[in-house]
Design an enzyme around this catalytic site. Structure first.
Site, short mmCIF file in Angstrom:
data_model
loop_
_atom_site.label_atom_id
_atom_site.label_comp_id
_atom_site.label_asym_id
_atom_site.label_seq_id
_atom_site.Cartn_x
_atom_site.Cartn_y
_atom_site.Cartn_z
N ASP A 1 0.79 -1.25 0.00
CA ASP A 1 0.00 0.00 0.00
C ASP A 1 0.82 1.29 0.00
O ASP A 1 0.49 2.23 0.75
CB ASP A 1 -0.95 0.02 1.21
CG ASP A 1 -1.99 -1.09 1.17
OD1 ASP A 1 -1.90 -1.97 0.28
OD2 ASP A 1 -2.89 -1.09 2.03
N CYS B 1 -2.17 -2.65 7.62
CA CYS B 1 -1.99 -3.58 6.50
C CYS B 1 -0.68 -4.36 6.57
O CYS B 1 -0.66 -5.53 6.17
CB CYS B 1 -2.15 -2.83 5.18
SG CYS B 1 -3.87 -2.29 4.97
N LYS C 1 -7.15 -4.82 -3.04
CA LYS C 1 -8.04 -5.33 -1.99
C LYS C 1 -9.06 -4.27 -1.62
O LYS C 1 -8.78 -3.08 -1.70
CB LYS C 1 -7.23 -5.77 -0.77
CG LYS C 1 -6.33 -4.69 -0.22
CD LYS C 1 -5.24 -5.27 0.64
CE LYS C 1 -4.19 -4.25 0.97
NZ LYS C 1 -4.63 -3.17 1.86
#
Ligand code: VGL
Length: 196
Positions: free
Chosen positions: A14, A149, A101
């Site tokens: 990310d 994450c 996601k």
């Protein structure tokens, strides 16, 4: 320093504008600092014949993940917007492997799974099948954010039987509560992650 070989995969978590750019809506303090670090690791990974997989938070404009729709987070990483794009300084090859996601309004933080916020059902993303297809069971993890994450991806990796090394120089925490990042690192260590 971790060594890369063909059975290793570097997971870049990310590194997107909303997290890594000070103008991002969920800016992670000093998040931009992971970019040059990740770039060096990406290069070392390719030199060693390892895989590199990027994860990307990729939300619809309305999702119970967002505060305005009942969740806890400001609107971030809405698909096809600036905030969802990778930080422009990040090395991402044309042919890069990218796992998105949250696409269908799914909740959760791990690169391996998403949770249906209505039913609570957890389903797998493509990440595990990509790693299996490449015979990669040694994972190296960097990116954003330590306490969400990165932590959840690492914990899932270990549950799935991988070895996981977290690159401490290459992660930064949201720290909603002071110490969240440190506690996440401790959770990863306790679960069996290597810290490098
Ligand atoms: C993340 C908070 C909300 C992350 C994603 O990428 O760590 N954090 N959504």
């Amino acid at each position: 320093m971790v060594q890369y070989d063909p059975r290793t995969a570097l997971i870049v978590v990310d590194v997107q504008n909303d997290f890594a750019d000070p103008r991002g809506s969920l800016y992670v303090r000093r998040g931009e600092e992971v970019v040059p670090f990740a770039n060096r690791e990406i290069e070392r990974a390719f030199d060693g014949g390892a895989s590199v997989v990027y994860t990307q938070d990729w939300h619809p404009p309305v999702t119970p993940h967002f505060r305005k729709d009942g969740g806890i987070w400001p609107v971030h990483c809405v698909r096809d917007t600036w905030g969802a794009q990778f930080h422009p300084g990040l090395r991402v090859a044309e042919s890069a492997t990218i796992v998105r996601k949250g696409e269908d309004g799914g909740d959760g933080y791990s690169g391996f799974s998403v949770r249906d916020p209505q039913s609570g059902d957890v389903t797998a993303t493509r990440l595990e099948s990509i790693l299996r297809a490449r015979n990669a069971d040694t994972l190296v993890i960097a990116g954003l954010a330590t306490d969400y994450c990165v932590a959840e991806t690492t914990l899932d990796a270990i549950k799935l039987g991988h070895t996981a090394t977290v690159l401490l120089e290459g992660i930064r925490a949201v720290d909603l509560q002071l110490g969240d990042g440190d506690r996440a690192i401790e959770r990863m260590r306790a679960a069996g992650a290597e810290l490098d």
